[in-house]
Design a protein around this motif. Structure first.
Motif, PDB file in Angstrom:
ATOM      1  N   UNK A  12     -10.151   8.727   3.867  1.00  0.00           N
ATOM      2  CA  UNK A  12     -10.523   7.405   2.954  1.00  0.00           C
ATOM      3  C   UNK A  12     -10.013   6.281   3.083  1.00  0.00           C
ATOM      4  N   UNK A  13     -11.008   5.243   3.383  1.00  0.00           N
ATOM      5  CA  UNK A  13     -10.422   4.039   3.738  1.00  0.00           C
ATOM      6  C   UNK A  13      -9.795   3.286   2.480  1.00  0.00           C
ATOM      7  N   UNK A  14      -8.709   2.482   2.501  1.00  0.00           N
ATOM      8  CA  UNK A  14      -8.142   1.818   1.509  1.00  0.00           C
ATOM      9  C   UNK A  14      -9.083   1.032   0.730  1.00  0.00           C
ATOM     10  N   UNK A 143       1.222   6.330   3.799  1.00  0.00           N
ATOM     11  CA  UNK A 143       1.748   7.000   5.182  1.00  0.00           C
ATOM     12  C   UNK A 143       0.894   6.687   6.535  1.00  0.00           C
ATOM     13  N   UNK A 144      -0.430   6.369   6.197  1.00  0.00           N
ATOM     14  CA  UNK A 144      -1.551   6.175   7.352  1.00  0.00           C
ATOM     15  C   UNK A 144      -2.139   4.996   7.230  1.00  0.00           C
ATOM     16  N   UNK A 145      -1.691   4.009   6.391  1.00  0.00           N
ATOM     17  CA  UNK A 145      -2.494   2.750   6.321  1.00  0.00           C
ATOM     18  C   UNK A 145      -1.614   1.573   5.962  1.00  0.00           C
ATOM     19  N   UNK A 146      -1.361   0.620   6.762  1.00  0.00           N
ATOM     20  CA  UNK A 146      -0.318  -0.303   6.769  1.00  0.00           C
ATOM     21  C   UNK A 146      -0.599  -1.261   5.467  1.00  0.00           C
ATOM     22  N   UNK A 147      -1.711  -1.412   5.489  1.00  0.00           N
ATOM     23  CA  UNK A 147      -2.245  -2.232   3.958  1.00  0.00           C
ATOM     24  C   UNK A 147      -1.941  -1.400   2.892  1.00  0.00           C
ATOM     25  N   UNK A 151       1.214  -2.597  -0.271  1.00  0.00           N
ATOM     26  CA  UNK A 151       1.011  -2.585  -1.668  1.00  0.00           C
ATOM     27  C   UNK A 151       1.766  -1.495  -2.408  1.00  0.00           C
ATOM     28  N   UNK A 152       3.124  -0.954  -1.603  1.00  0.00           N
ATOM     29  CA  UNK A 152       3.421   0.422  -2.343  1.00  0.00           C
ATOM     30  C   UNK A 152       3.954   0.088  -3.939  1.00  0.00           C
ATOM     31  N   UNK A 153       4.249  -1.085  -4.040  1.00  0.00           N
ATOM     32  CA  UNK A 153       5.096  -1.302  -5.413  1.00  0.00           C
ATOM     33  C   UNK A 153       3.918  -1.711  -6.346  1.00  0.00           C
ATOM     34  N   UNK A 154       2.393  -1.710  -6.114  1.00  0.00           N
ATOM     35  CA  UNK A 154       1.702  -2.054  -6.928  1.00  0.00           C
ATOM     36  C   UNK A 154       0.921  -3.378  -6.557  1.00  0.00           C
ATOM     37  N   UNK A 155      -0.437  -3.354  -6.503  1.00  0.00           N
ATOM     38  CA  UNK A 155      -1.321  -4.199  -5.898  1.00  0.00           C
ATOM     39  C   UNK A 155      -1.807  -5.010  -7.383  1.00  0.00           C
TER      40      UNK A 155
END
Length: 229
Positions: A12-14, A143-147, A151-155
């Protein structure tokens, strides 16, 4: 009716995913660029529903309606339903969301839904609503997408946020289902299977729907008929 979901090995693309998925990634499928299908410009009264508008701190651009099949534009329709007035009914195979109204009518909106394998069905309630919500990418996606990791902390909310202008959070028995009804700026994805399970709407439409339904609204997602016995 219990909520259910099935997951197949689909990546699933981000850029199109607004919700969580527990499925592992599959090898990427080559993308062949094709020109978008174009539809006739709708009547002025329909076009007016999707003009540019200011919403809070954001200037929402007009929707290019030549990218959307006219069937999926907001309209009032005849609709016979066993569900009470005010219920949201989601018909995923047909890519329609209905807001049940009086006298066997409904407001019908076009939607984009999860790719095959992320279909879900059942009943849930809108536990909260958010305008220009934060988006938190699932751990699996990070885990699979740098972008997504960025935004791990929230976009923050905004025109580029995958949840769009509004998010309606679906809960069952007080627990978050991780599914949302949310907006998108990608109008051409309406009427298609494009995300990881969430129900996406044109931003203008999700703003309209959110204003019409209160927290606690019942949402019925019709079961996908697979032809299996």
């Amino acid at each position: 009716m219990s909520l259910s979901r099935r997951a197949f090995l689909l990546a699933v693309p981000v850029g199109v995913a607004g919700c969580a998925t527990n499925s592992p990634p599959a090898p990427p499928t080559p993308i062949v660029a094709t020109p978008p299908q174009r539809f006739p410009t709708p009547a002025p009264e329909v076009k007016a529903l999707y003009e540019g508008m200011k919403d809070g701190d954001w200037e929402l651009p007009a929707v290019d309606l030549t990218l959307v099949d006219p069937r999926y534009l907001r309209q009032k329709v005849t609709y016979s339903s066993p569900y009470p007035v005010g219920t949201i009914v989601v018909d995923t195979p047909q890519h329609f969301l209905y807001l049940v109204q009086e006298n066997e009518t409904a407001l019908r909106y076009g939607i984009g839904v999860g790719r095959e394998g992320f279909a879900w069905s059942g009943e849930a309630q809108i536990a909260r609503k958010a305008a220009w919500p934060f988006w938190y990418p699932p751990v699996e996606m990070q885990a699979r997408d740098e972008k997504a990791r960025r935004w791990a902390g929230g976009m923050p909310g905004g025109l580029d946020n995958p949840l769009g202008a509004r998010a309606l959070y679906l809960y069952q028995d007080g627990r978050d289902t991780l599914y949302r009804i949310h907006g998108t700026a990608e109008a051409r994805t309406i009427g298609r299977n494009v995300s990881s399970g969430c129900i996406r709407m044109i931003n203008h439409d999700v703003i309209d729907l959110s204003a019409r339904v209160p927290v606690g609204t019942n949402v019925v997602v019709l079961e996908v008929q697979t032809g299996e016995s």
